[in-house]
Design a protein around this motif. Structure first.
Motif, short mmCIF file in Angstrom:
data_model
loop_
_atom_site.label_atom_id
_atom_site.label_comp_id
_atom_site.label_asym_id
_atom_site.label_seq_id
_atom_site.Cartn_x
_atom_site.Cartn_y
_atom_site.Cartn_z
N GLU A 8 70.72 -0.84 20.36
CA GLU A 8 71.11 1.10 19.71
C GLU A 8 69.63 1.45 19.58
O GLU A 8 69.11 2.22 20.50
CB GLU A 8 72.29 1.24 18.80
CG GLU A 8 72.36 2.80 18.88
CD GLU A 8 72.84 2.90 17.49
OE1 GLU A 8 72.75 4.22 17.16
OE2 GLU A 8 74.09 2.51 17.79
N ALA A 9 68.71 0.34 18.93
CA ALA A 9 67.56 0.71 17.90
C ALA A 9 66.57 1.44 19.63
O ALA A 9 65.29 1.80 19.40
CB ALA A 9 67.35 -0.49 17.45
N LYS A 10 66.51 0.57 20.51
CA LYS A 10 65.78 0.57 21.87
C LYS A 10 66.52 1.81 21.99
O LYS A 10 64.89 2.18 22.80
CB LYS A 10 65.88 -0.68 23.14
CG LYS A 10 65.69 -2.69 22.38
CD LYS A 10 64.16 -2.21 22.09
CE LYS A 10 63.83 -3.18 21.95
NZ LYS A 10 61.97 -3.82 21.24
N ILE A 11 67.28 1.97 22.41
CA ILE A 11 68.01 3.33 23.28
C ILE A 11 67.07 3.84 22.22
O ILE A 11 66.46 5.71 22.96
CB ILE A 11 69.87 3.48 23.61
CG1 ILE A 11 69.96 2.34 24.22
CG2 ILE A 11 69.57 4.94 23.79
CD1 ILE A 11 69.06 2.04 25.79
N ARG A 12 66.91 4.45 21.26
CA ARG A 12 67.21 5.58 20.05
C ARG A 12 65.79 5.16 20.10
O ARG A 12 64.72 6.85 20.14
CB ARG A 12 67.23 5.19 18.78
CG ARG A 12 66.78 6.11 18.00
CD ARG A 12 67.19 5.97 16.27
NE ARG A 12 69.05 6.31 16.27
CZ ARG A 12 68.95 7.45 15.88
NH1 ARG A 12 68.37 8.47 15.88
NH2 ARG A 12 70.68 7.70 15.57
N GLU A 13 65.16 4.22 20.57
CA GLU A 13 63.20 4.23 20.43
C GLU A 13 62.83 4.96 21.96
O GLU A 13 62.52 5.98 21.90
CB GLU A 13 63.12 3.09 20.53
CG GLU A 13 61.12 2.44 21.21
CD GLU A 13 60.42 1.39 20.78
OE1 GLU A 13 59.76 0.67 20.89
OE2 GLU A 13 61.59 0.20 20.90
N TYR A 14 63.70 5.21 22.61
CA TYR A 14 63.44 5.59 23.78
C TYR A 14 64.07 7.34 23.46
O TYR A 14 62.84 8.23 24.63
CB TYR A 14 64.17 5.11 25.07
CG TYR A 14 64.88 5.75 26.76
CD1 TYR A 14 63.25 6.48 27.28
CD2 TYR A 14 65.56 5.47 27.44
CE1 TYR A 14 63.28 6.73 28.85
CE2 TYR A 14 65.76 6.26 28.90
CZ TYR A 14 64.61 6.47 29.00
OH TYR A 14 64.22 7.06 29.87
N ALA A 15 64.56 7.47 22.89
CA ALA A 15 64.90 8.86 22.57
C ALA A 15 64.05 9.25 21.88
O ALA A 15 63.49 10.68 22.27
CB ALA A 15 66.20 8.80 22.47
N ARG A 16 62.73 8.79 21.09
CA ARG A 16 62.31 9.42 20.57
C ARG A 16 60.44 9.31 21.51
O ARG A 16 59.72 10.11 21.02
CB ARG A 16 62.07 7.87 19.41
CG ARG A 16 60.89 9.12 18.49
CD ARG A 16 60.56 7.72 17.38
NE ARG A 16 62.03 7.70 16.29
CZ ARG A 16 62.17 6.59 16.29
NH1 ARG A 16 61.91 5.26 17.06
NH2 ARG A 16 64.18 5.95 15.83
N LEU A 17 60.78 8.24 21.77
CA LEU A 17 59.59 8.51 22.98
C LEU A 17 59.98 9.45 24.26
O LEU A 17 58.15 10.65 23.97
CB LEU A 17 59.41 7.28 23.65
CG LEU A 17 58.35 7.01 25.19
CD1 LEU A 17 56.82 6.44 24.14
CD2 LEU A 17 58.87 5.70 25.92
N VAL A 18 60.30 9.58 24.80
CA VAL A 18 60.83 11.04 25.28
C VAL A 18 60.96 12.39 24.60
O VAL A 18 59.94 13.04 24.72
CB VAL A 18 62.34 11.23 25.90
CG1 VAL A 18 62.40 12.46 26.16
CG2 VAL A 18 62.80 9.96 27.13
N VAL A 19 60.91 12.56 23.40
CA VAL A 19 60.40 13.84 22.82
C VAL A 19 59.35 13.99 21.81
O VAL A 19 58.30 14.96 22.47
CB VAL A 19 61.93 13.69 21.15
CG1 VAL A 19 61.02 14.78 20.10
CG2 VAL A 19 63.25 13.58 22.01
N CYS A 20 58.81 12.36 21.46
CA CYS A 20 57.48 12.70 20.93
C CYS A 20 56.13 11.93 21.51
O CYS A 20 54.67 12.67 21.20
CB CYS A 20 57.78 11.39 19.71
SG CYS A 20 58.43 12.12 18.15
N THR A 21 56.40 11.92 22.61
CA THR A 21 55.47 11.48 24.13
C THR A 21 55.70 12.09 25.23
O THR A 21 54.41 12.90 25.73
CB THR A 21 54.97 9.86 24.14
OG1 THR A 21 54.99 9.37 22.67
CG2 THR A 21 54.14 9.75 25.17
N GLY A 22 57.03 12.38 25.63
CA GLY A 22 57.54 13.23 26.82
C GLY A 22 57.22 13.99 26.65
O GLY A 22 55.61 15.41 27.35
#
Length: 413
Positions: A8-22
């Motif tokens: 789940e930590a990797k999935i959350r990192e992905y969500a954060r990446l989409v929000v903060c870098t995307g």
């Protein structure tokens, strides 16, 4: 939460990446998320991460492929051709306010197989007209937006038909996370390094200022395309009108620019299938003369290709030319994703239809007529199709006729 064995930590990192870098959400900004109902768990993570980043309000627009399919099959033509004012304004209003838009893709590649393409075309034309403000601001990169993907069962089954459902979903999750650079290192820093590489290639081609590019490979592509005068190669991050830096596609491996829609001669042969309106088009070719498609064929999906080309005048002309090394990380996965977001980043490609105004000098401030005068294309479509192969050669041609090979054996020289 259930993510098929992925931490789940990797999935959350992905969500954060989409929000903060995307989309790089800024404090006090409104965020609009389009997310299929099947991905509600990931959608909830996006909402949480957007608020953590300081969003003033997050508006979730859930969508459902089954609902959309039934709508295209059975709704009246009047309904298809008329977009309610409230629906159009819900996009135009927030776009005028500088909202950030996140779109989550990854559905069934054949979700709309058997649906009359003309009915879908009616609705797309109506939406394009009603949401004109929203689309113009997006195409001009005035507002931050990004497209990312999450596995869906039918998509995973299409990509990995030999695997049981749970294994296929886990494998697709693994490839998506790898494609967006989530692994053992800091994903944000990995994206920054990747962005630097893409920008270096853009500078190189901008310095060359080629007039035309010639493409040739062993599967039948022999094609010359003109580049708009004053064209600008872009790739990686973009800067919105507010100054916010964002990544429109996650993943991305391409650099791209504006072709001269009046100058294209020869034949392009597809290197990968194209999923368009939930239908697959396989083994197709397009022959151009004076910038326009004058002949075409397809081993599968001919009627879908015909519908695409007949959407409007601009659908027969090019709006984007993009270069992607055959050795790109996604290409090296040796996986056909049946999804343009991934397949276009494994292969050099073109797009039929609308151009990106930002890819020509001063384009963002130009009217449609002014863009047309420099070779820009206008259409309700923007459909990428892949032509890159392991033996593709691209030669740049300057205004004085001198030539430089920039791409050989599917990679940068």
């Amino acid at each position: 939460m259930s993510f098929y064995g992925i931490e789940e930590a990797k999935i959350r990192e992905y969500a954060r990446l989409v929000v903060c870098t995307g989309v790089n959400v800024q404090p006090g900004q409104e965020v609009i998320i389009r997310c299929p109902v099947e991905y509600y768990e990931f959608g909830h993570l996006l909402i949480e991460e957007a608020y953590k980043a300081g969003a003033a309000e997050v508006l979730m627009r859930w969508n459902d492929t089954f609902d959309s399919r039934q709508y295209y099959l059975y709704a009246s033509e009047e309904a298809l051709c008329n977009v309610p004012e409230w629906k159009a304004e819900s996009y135009n209003y927030y776009s005028r306010r500088g909202a950030a838009y996140i779109s989550i893709a990854g559905g069934d590649p054949e979700a709309f197989k058997g649906v009359d393409p003309k009915r879908m075309q009616m609705n797309e034309a109506a939406m394009d007209k009603a949401l004109e403000t929203h689309y113009k601001l997006m195409m001009a990169s005035e507002i931050p937006w990004t497209v990312a993907a999450v596995p869906q069962k039918k998509w995973a089954a299409k990509v990995f038909p030999e695997l049981p459902e749970a294994e296929a979903m886990k494998r697709l999750w693994e490839l998506i996370l790898k494609a967006v650079r989530i692994g053992d290192n800091d994903a944000v820093k990995e994206w920054e390094k990747h962005d630097t590489f893409l920008k270096s290639k853009c500078r190189m081609l901008n310095d060359y200022a080629f007039e035309k590019l010639h493409y040739k490979n062993s599967i039948g592509t022999d094609f010359t395309v003109g580049l708009a005068k004053g064209h600008i190669w872009e790739g990686g991050s973009e800067t919105a009108g507010t100054g916010t830096v964002f990544e429109a596609n996650m993943p991305t491996e391409e650099i791209f620019t504006m072709p001269d829609s009046r100058v294209a001669e020869g034949t392009l042969v597809s290197a990968l299938p194209l999923s368009y309106r939930g239908n697959l088009i396989r083994n197709f070719s397009l022959t151009f003369h004076e910038g326009q498609v004058v002949d075409y064929s397809a081993q599968e999906g001919y009627e879908t290709l015909k519908s695409l080309l007949e959407t409007d005048e601009g659908s027969k002309r090019l709006g984007e030319v993009a270069i992607v090394p055959y050795t790109s990380p996604i290409s090296q996965m040796k996986t056909l994703f049946y999804n343009t977001l991934f397949d276009e980043n494994a292969s050099c490609h073109f797009a039929l239809g609308e151009c990106y105004p930002t890819t020509v000098a001063g384009g963002a401030a130009m009217s449609e007529e002014e863009l047309k005068a420099v070779g820009g294309n206008s259409s309700i479509n923007h459909v990428d199709f892949m032509v890159g192969t392991a033996d593709l050669c691209i030669t740049g041609i300057r205004e004085d006729g001198t030539e430089t090979v920039i791409f050989e054996n599917g990679d940068w020289v």
